[in-house]
Structures are given as structure tokens and as C-alpha cells.
Design a protein around this motif. Structure first.
Motif, short mmCIF file in Angstrom:
data_model
loop_
_atom_site.label_atom_id
_atom_site.label_comp_id
_atom_site.label_asym_id
_atom_site.label_seq_id
_atom_site.Cartn_x
_atom_site.Cartn_y
_atom_site.Cartn_z
N GLU A 171 10.07 10.83 -0.26
CA GLU A 171 8.87 10.99 0.58
C GLU A 171 9.35 10.96 2.04
OE1 GLU A 171 5.71 10.70 0.55
OE2 GLU A 171 5.38 10.80 -1.77
N LEU A 172 10.61 10.05 2.24
CA LEU A 172 11.34 10.27 3.48
C LEU A 172 11.97 11.57 3.91
CD1 LEU A 172 12.80 6.64 3.44
CD2 LEU A 172 10.52 7.50 4.44
N LEU A 224 13.16 4.26 -6.19
CA LEU A 224 14.07 4.87 -5.20
C LEU A 224 14.19 6.29 -4.94
CD1 LEU A 224 17.02 2.37 -5.72
CD2 LEU A 224 15.20 2.20 -3.94
N ASP A 225 13.88 6.97 -5.97
CA ASP A 225 13.86 8.47 -5.89
C ASP A 225 12.59 8.89 -5.16
OD1 ASP A 225 16.28 9.75 -6.86
OD2 ASP A 225 15.82 9.52 -8.91
N GLY A 274 0.62 -1.17 -0.03
CA GLY A 274 -0.01 -0.02 -0.06
C GLY A 274 0.65 1.22 -0.08
N THR A 275 2.09 1.16 0.41
CA THR A 275 2.86 2.48 0.42
C THR A 275 3.44 2.82 -0.94
OG1 THR A 275 3.92 1.40 2.52
CG2 THR A 275 4.96 3.28 1.35
N VAL A 286 11.74 13.81 7.34
CA VAL A 286 12.76 14.29 8.33
C VAL A 286 12.83 15.46 8.12
CG1 VAL A 286 14.53 13.88 6.53
CG2 VAL A 286 14.92 13.49 9.06
N PHE A 287 12.46 16.60 7.26
CA PHE A 287 12.93 17.95 7.23
C PHE A 287 11.32 18.74 7.35
CE2 PHE A 287 16.76 16.88 4.37
CZ PHE A 287 17.54 17.04 5.36
N ASN A 288 10.43 17.86 7.62
CA ASN A 288 9.12 18.59 7.94
C ASN A 288 9.19 19.07 9.47
OD1 ASN A 288 6.56 19.36 8.32
ND2 ASN A 288 5.66 17.68 7.51
#
Length: 447
Positions: free
Chosen positions: A343-344, A337-338, A324-325, A348-350
Motif C-alpha cells: 500500500e505504501l 506487513l506485506d 480502519g486502515t 510513493v511510486f504513484n
């Protein structure tokens, strides 16, 4: 008072003019040797503001980690109007390039930015899309100031008060966004892609087709293909700007696999894009597990179809994506992979509630992103595993129809829990023949 650097530049220009005047060289073409030994050319040109003659200076220079460019600067001494432009001095790259950078603090505003004539700039947080225009050599701060100046509005909000994303999409591959220290910069990312036919036409790499010829080709393509060649359109609402958009769907047959349905959503107002893929065939009786050993960058160009029921994992960096991801995706290994990295990185920078707040967790997550960037650039070998209970996922076999020595495909029988999660245990696909009787019929006959 004229700055010292400006006075030196004018003095050098005056000396060069006097020297060339003595050599009887025309005044409208002047060559100067700068400190790096590269020639500078000066040409008198018309000022579009006052109609007087100004001076355009052109110099060939090399930008570190990029390539050679021609920098052009115009200035009119009569009205003070100035302008600068940049053009690539090399050939068009074989692939397009898309640069993405996260602006989190003021130091990020100093990143150098090179924009070619075919580059489109997108800032989704402000819903700003800049179409291709003249080439430009500036910084991120200079770009934002130019946008504010073009809008004729004062900048009410600090541009670094919140995190913003700047994306450069250049089909020619001649644009550039500076990274910090090295290409492993976590705020910076670059992705190359294959140009479409329309982009090649815009760059002059493909001959323009006349409307009549295009219509004739479209008719000949649609006649033999039947419904498989038809593109269906569905109206909808953009999830980002809430404006009307169109979602297109088409049936595609993948060689050595099965028929699939590709859905593409594109918003012309805010530039939002999304695509998803669904299986167009029957449910498989067995599940499928694909294991691919990635050893170099050539493997990143493999086509990959990840269905919405497939999980993805890379054991070397402890990356696990549950079914589902990302939904269904049909792209290349490098492309997926991009997407995972973007997304990650957003997480982390949010700076909001959905971001990583703990300092130790943030440091560990940044280390994980560093390893993920090495994986997506194929700097280290890794193993990609796709586990799909419905066998709707696919990885391109470069040796087809022969077996791929770097890829292992294993079919397995689904467990009861997997069938339960997929809703297959309660699915009845039998007893639909016309001879079968229902409860109502039995009651009627017994009475």
C-alpha cells in the motif's frame, strides 16, 4: 550478414559434429562444451511450422540468486522458426512464491524474468492475466512484446508512459523476477505462501480426488457442523472492472479466541481479490492491547487477526496505522506487513495527485520503505503493537495454552471518547423486557 556470435556458435557446432562423427556417435545426440564447462545437448526434432527437421538445444545452467534451470532452444534452418523454453532443474519448493515489481522507467524493462509452467502473470493496469503455459526465460520488455504479438495489435502506448505492476504467482516457487543491486530494491517484492489443496493437485503433489468421493466428503463435513459449515454467497459488483462477482462469507472459530466471520471477494474477470474479517461475538466489556517482540523469521509465521477497529504500530520505524486502515484482516504477521508495504509503495511510486510530489519527502519516504522492508524480512528485531478497544484482534500464541514469553496482552477499560467513537454511549441494551411500559401506555393509563 550473420552476426559474429552466431558464426562462432555455428562453427563450434560444426566442429563438434565433425569430431563426434569421427567417433561414430549418433548425429541426433550431440554434446558440446560451452565456455563454462557445462554440456550442451542437441536433439533433432520436428518443426511444427513446416514439418521439416529442426534442432533443439538443451543446456543446464545456473541463474544468480536463483537456482539451476534447463534452457531449451529450438530453431529450424528450413523456415527460420525459433522458440525457447525453460524448465526448473530442481525440486518443487515447499512454498509458493509471489513476485511483484513496479515498472517506472525504461531500465526496469531490462529486468530478467523466469516463468515456470505453473506461473500466472498479472498486470492489473492493463487488466491482463496470463494463465500458466510453457516455461520462459525473457525480460520484462520481452514479456510485453509477446503479449502484444499474441493480441495481433500494434503497441499504441509506450509501456513506461505510466507506472505498471507485474505480479508473478507461482505455486511451485520456481519462477523469478530480477531485483536491482540487492533484495532491498524498493520496486521489487517477494512473498511466500502455503499452497492450497487444489494447487497441490495441479502440481501433482496430491492425488486427484474423484467427484463421487469429494461429494461424499462434503456431505459428511456438512452434517455435524450445522450452520457453522455453511458458506453464504452474496452477488455484487467488482470495484475495479464493474463486472458481476460473488462475495462469500463463512463463520470460523479461532482456537483460544472467539468466533469470526470471514468474507472473501474474488473477480474471475480481472483477478481482483479482497478479504475482510468481522467479529461474530458480543462486544467485549474491556479493550485489549497486544505487544509482540519479533526476534526472527519464525515469528513472521504467526497468525494475526487485525479487526477494523484496531490500530497497528511499530515504534522502531515510527509506523502507525490508525483504526480502519486496511480494514479487517486475518493473515500472518508476514502477510499483513506485506500488505502495508504494498500500500505504501503504491503511494510513493504513484505519479498522480495522490503520490508524494516533494523531492525531500519522497527521499524520506523511500528511506522509511527501506526500513519497513528490513522489518518485514525480520532483518532487525522490532515490536508490534495492536491496540483494539473492542478486543476483537488476536495474535497467535506459539506456546498456548501457556503464556508466550515474547507477547504481552493487557486488558483495559475504554475511555468515554473511545465509547463515543464506537457509538456505544448511545446504545441502549436494557429495558427491553415485556413488563416495561412505554410513554404511550402511561398516557393511556392516566387518562
Amino acid at each position: 550478414m550473420v552476426p559474429r556470435e552466431r558464426r562462432e556458435f555455428l562453427n563450434q557446432g560444426s566442429l563438434s559434429r565433425q569430431h563426434l562423427k569421427n567417433r561414430n556417435i549418433p548425429r541426433n545426440v550431440i554434446y558440446e562444451e560451452n565456455v563454462s564447462g557445462r554440456p550442451m545437448e542437441e536433439i533433432e526434432s520436428l518443426c511444427m511450422q513446416c514439418g521439416e527437421q529442426g534442432v533443439t538445444r538443451m543446456m543446464l545452467t545456473s541463474i544468480p540468486f536463483f537456482r539451476e534451470v534447463i534452457v531449451m532452444s529450438f530453431r529450424c534452418e528450413h523456415c527460420g522458426h525459433s522458440n525457447n523454453e525453460i524448465q526448473s532443474a530442481g525440486k518443487i519448493r515447499p512454498e509458493g512464491a509471489m513476485y511483484t515489481v513496479k515498472i517506472l522507467n525504461r531500465s526496469d524493462l531490462d529486468r530478467q524474468l523466469i516463468r515456470s509452467e505453473s506461473c500466472t502473470i498479472n498486470i492489473p493496469e492493463f487488466q491482463v492475466v496470463l494463465p500458466p503455459s510453457s516455461g520462459q526465460l525473457t525480460t520484462v520488455e520481452g514479456l510485453l512484446r509477446d503479449i502484444v504479438a499474441d493480441l495481433n495489435r500494434p503497441l499504441k502506448e509506450d509501456p513506461v508512459a505510466r507506472a505498471i505492476t507485474i505480479t508473478l504467482d507461482d505455486p511451485s516457487g520456481n519462477s523469478f523476477l530480477e531485483f536491482v543491486d540487492s533484495m532491498s530494491d524498493l520496486k521489487w517484492n517477494v512473498r511466500t505462501y502455503e499452497r492450497s489443496l487444489e494447487q497441490n493437485r495441479q502440481l501433482g503433489l496430491a492425488p486427484p480426488a474423484e467427484d463421487k468421493e469429494e461429494n461424499a466428503v462434503d456431505k459428511t463435513e456438512q452434517q455435524p457442523g450445522g450452520p457453522d459449515e455453511e458458506v453464504f454467497e452474496f452477488p455484487g459488483i467488482c470495484s475495479r472492472c464493474s463486472r458481476p462477482l460473488v462475495t462469500r462469507m463463512k463463520k470460523v472459530s479461532i482456537p483460544y479466541f472467539k468466533d469470526t466471520l470471514i468474507m472473501s471477494t474474488n473477480c474471475d474477470d480481472c483477478g481482483y481479490r479482497d478479504n475482510e474479517i468481522k467479529s461474530g461475538a458480543a462486544i467485549s466489556e474491556l479493550g485489549k492491547k497486544i505487544t509482540l517482540k519479533v526476534e526472527d523469521r519464525d515469528d513472521l509465521s504467526r497468525d494475526i487477526l487485525k479487526s477494523d477497529t484496531s490500530g497497528l504500530s511499530i515504534p522502531e520505524i515510527d509506523l502507525v496505522l490508525h483504526p480502519g486502515t486496511l480494514g479487517g484482516r486475518f493473515t500472518t504477521l508476514e502477510g499483513i506487513l506485506d500488505q502495508v508495504y504494498e500500500e505504501l509503495t503504491e503511494k510513493v511510486f504513484n505519479t498522480g495527485d495522490s503520490g508524494v510530489a516533494d523531492v525531500d519527502d519522497r527521499a524520506a519516504f523511500q528511506e522509511f520503505l527501506r526500513k519497513l522492508k528490513q522489518v518485514k524480512n525480520a532483518e532487525i528485531p522490532f515490536t508490534l503493537i495492536l491496540d483494539d478497544p473492542l478486543a476483537n484482534s488476536y495474535v497467535q500464541n506459539l506456546y498456548a495454552p501457556d503464556p508466550d514469553p515474547n507477547m504481552e496482552v493487557v486488558a483495559y477499560e475504554r475511555t468515554w471518547q473511545q465509547n463515543e467513537d464506537l457509538g456505544l454511549n448511545d446504545m441502549n441494551v436494557e429495558s427491553y423486557s415485556g413488563n416495561d411500559t412505554t410513554d404511550g401506555d402511561v398516557k393511556t393509563q392516566s387518562s
